[in-house]
Write a protein that holds these residues in place. Structure first.
Motif, mmCIF file in Angstrom:
data_model
loop_
_atom_site.group_PDB
_atom_site.id
_atom_site.type_symbol
_atom_site.label_atom_id
_atom_site.label_comp_id
_atom_site.label_asym_id
_atom_site.label_seq_id
_atom_site.Cartn_x
_atom_site.Cartn_y
_atom_site.Cartn_z
ATOM 1 N N LYS A 132 0.818 -1.221 -0.024
ATOM 2 C CA LYS A 132 0.062 -0.093 0.201
ATOM 3 C C LYS A 132 0.834 1.339 0.159
ATOM 4 C CE LYS A 132 -4.059 -1.674 2.365
ATOM 5 N NZ LYS A 132 -4.922 -1.507 3.565
ATOM 6 N N THR A 133 2.034 1.260 0.714
ATOM 7 C CA THR A 133 2.768 2.555 0.655
ATOM 8 C C THR A 133 3.407 3.005 -0.649
ATOM 9 O OG1 THR A 133 3.597 1.537 2.707
ATOM 10 C CG2 THR A 133 4.862 3.331 2.010
ATOM 11 N N PRO A 134 3.804 1.995 -1.424
ATOM 12 C CA PRO A 134 4.371 2.514 -2.812
ATOM 13 C C PRO A 134 3.344 3.067 -3.804
ATOM 14 C CG PRO A 134 4.653 0.159 -2.671
ATOM 15 C CD PRO A 134 4.431 0.797 -1.243
ATOM 16 N N LEU A 135 1.941 2.328 -3.520
ATOM 17 C CA LEU A 135 0.846 2.608 -4.483
ATOM 18 C C LEU A 135 0.332 4.057 -3.802
ATOM 19 C CD1 LEU A 135 -1.028 -0.866 -4.420
ATOM 20 C CD2 LEU A 135 0.248 0.277 -6.207
ATOM 21 N N ILE A 141 2.317 11.364 -6.077
ATOM 22 C CA ILE A 141 3.174 12.072 -7.280
ATOM 23 C C ILE A 141 2.424 12.287 -8.223
ATOM 24 C CG2 ILE A 141 5.100 11.334 -8.684
ATOM 25 C CD1 ILE A 141 6.244 9.504 -6.614
ATOM 26 N N LEU A 142 1.608 11.440 -8.741
ATOM 27 C CA LEU A 142 0.490 11.718 -10.039
ATOM 28 C C LEU A 142 -0.394 12.917 -9.831
ATOM 29 C CD1 LEU A 142 -0.562 8.099 -11.093
ATOM 30 C CD2 LEU A 142 1.121 9.646 -12.160
ATOM 31 N N GLN A 143 -0.750 13.171 -8.620
ATOM 32 C CA GLN A 143 -1.476 14.296 -8.061
ATOM 33 C C GLN A 143 -0.880 15.664 -8.024
ATOM 34 O OE1 GLN A 143 -3.447 13.270 -4.416
ATOM 35 N NE2 GLN A 143 -4.951 11.834 -5.393
ATOM 36 N N SER A 144 0.345 15.572 -7.332
ATOM 37 C CA SER A 144 1.084 16.671 -7.192
ATOM 38 C C SER A 144 2.112 17.065 -8.262
ATOM 39 C CB SER A 144 1.918 16.795 -6.181
ATOM 40 O OG SER A 144 2.746 15.559 -5.719
ATOM 41 N N LYS A 145 3.002 16.091 -8.809
ATOM 42 C CA LYS A 145 3.901 16.129 -9.800
ATOM 43 C C LYS A 145 3.939 15.142 -10.796
ATOM 44 C CE LYS A 145 7.214 17.927 -6.474
ATOM 45 N NZ LYS A 145 8.586 17.907 -6.001
ATOM 46 N N PRO A 146 2.707 15.232 -11.605
ATOM 47 C CA PRO A 146 2.636 14.333 -12.763
ATOM 48 C C PRO A 146 3.867 14.189 -13.605
ATOM 49 C CG PRO A 146 1.364 16.241 -13.223
ATOM 50 C CD PRO A 146 1.871 16.437 -11.789
ATOM 51 N N GLU A 147 4.839 15.422 -13.610
ATOM 52 C CA GLU A 147 6.116 15.219 -14.696
ATOM 53 C C GLU A 147 7.190 14.462 -13.926
ATOM 54 O OE1 GLU A 147 6.499 18.650 -11.761
ATOM 55 O OE2 GLU A 147 4.747 17.610 -12.897
ATOM 56 N N ASP A 148 7.107 14.314 -12.763
ATOM 57 C CA ASP A 148 8.144 13.439 -12.051
ATOM 58 C C ASP A 148 8.059 12.125 -12.329
ATOM 59 O OD1 ASP A 148 10.371 12.841 -10.376
ATOM 60 O OD2 ASP A 148 9.663 14.019 -8.468
ATOM 61 N N SER A 149 8.235 11.745 -13.487
ATOM 62 C CA SER A 149 8.179 10.146 -13.824
ATOM 63 C C SER A 149 9.341 9.258 -13.325
ATOM 64 C CB SER A 149 8.127 10.058 -15.306
ATOM 65 O OG SER A 149 9.705 10.579 -15.798
#
Length: 328
Positions: A132-135, A141-149
């Protein structure tokens, strides 16, 4: 001697025949027969009785005892041998021992199955919480920094590692049926394992020193790669940015994976191979399952190899795996 056992088990019948002979001899004595004539009559009846009843009964008895002894040998050993009464017939003794042995074996297997189910439940519960932690991190990340792939890729990699752990945990109990021992070159397998973690080496700026060596050992390729991946994963996890990891192998087939990481607390070293044990570093890291080294030790035990961990807090850790195995 089975003959003595037969006589002992049929002693009441024998006593009955002796009483009948005594009664018949007394009657014949009253009718005026001499002792020799009475003895002759008893001998004839004994021979005829033995031929018609005794010998066939003894053969059936001997076959039955032989079958019961074979059955008893096939049954598991009793923890404490039964001590039946001397009056108990041999066949009954063997049958009782066999049934008791099978009952205890059945009880033991049922208990082992219950323990196995509880262990699996504990593991799946732990695994679910860990995955659950990495998910959750990926979602943030997707919500705040979608560019940080790049960061997202690292969290995805962690998720994949957790999934591989659970698959390894499931397969290890049927590992013996899956083993394929062959002569393998170790360095290509080490390079294969390292390649899987290439993005993590780059992400943390770690320097890899993969020495040249040409050792060949008898092992199972898939499971050895599994072990190498667990050890390299641990080395990366506990090595700070811009650190280093060195992999080499000596002439005695001892594979060394050394890092410049945080090291292991001396109090934790004796327990690092216990299932679920994370130690001080694992609690600080927060993402340790306490299963990587446990599975590593289980696999190496089944492969017939040994593992040794040397570590100094703040300096680093060296894992030595003795891959030498005599040809079967």
């Amino acid at each position: 001697m089975i003959l003595f056992d037969y006589i002992h088990d049929r002693r009441r019948v024998a006593v009955g025949f002796l009483l009948l002979w005594l009664a018949a001899g007394s009657i014949l004595w009253l009718f005026g027969l001499t002792f020799s004539e009475i003895a002759y009559c008893c001998l004839v009846t004994a021979v005829v009785g033995a031929g018609l009843f005794g010998v066939p009964d003894y053969i059936r008895y001997a076959r039955r005892i032989a079958a019961l002894k074979t059955l008893r040998q096939m049954a598991p050993e009793l923890p404490e041998p039964l001590v039946p009464s001397k009056e108990t017939p041999l066949a009954e003794q063997l049958l009782t021992e066999t049934l008791e042995s099978l009952r205890l074996h059945k009880t033991e297997r049922e208990q082992n199955q219950l323990d196995r189910q509880e262990e699996m439940l504990e593991y799946y519960t732990l695994w679910v919480h860990q995955v659950k932690t990495p998910l959750a991190a990926m979602r943030l990340i997707l919500q705040s920094k979608p560019e940080d792939s790049e960061a997202l890729g690292q969290e995805l990699f962690k998720t994949e590692r957790y999934i591989e752990l659970v698959l390894g945990y499931l397969r290890i109990y049927s590992m013996n049926a899956d083993l394929q021992l062959n002569l393998r070159s170790v360095r290509p397998l080490a390079a294969q394992a390292v390649k899987k973690f290439a993005t993590q080496f780059i992400y943390k700026g770690l320097r890899l020193e993969l020495a040249e060596f040409d050792n060949q050992v008898i092992t199972d390729e898939k499971w050895l790669v599994f072990v190498l991946e667990q050890l390299i994963s641990n080395a990366i996890k506990y090595t700070s940015r811009n650190g280093w990891i060195a992999i080499r192998m000596d002439s005695q087939d001892i594979l060394s994976i050394k890092d410049s990481g945080v090291g292991i607390d001396p109090g934790d070293l004796p327990r690092i191979f216990e299932r679920g044990f994370t130690g001080r570093n694992g609690r600080v890291e927060g993402s340790s399952t306490g299963l990587g080294l446990y599975l590593t030790k289980q696999v190496l035990d089944k492969l017939g190899n040994t593992i040794q961990v040397l570590s100094t807090p703040g300096t680093g850790t060296e894992v030595r795996v003795n891959l030498h195995r005599e040809s079967d």
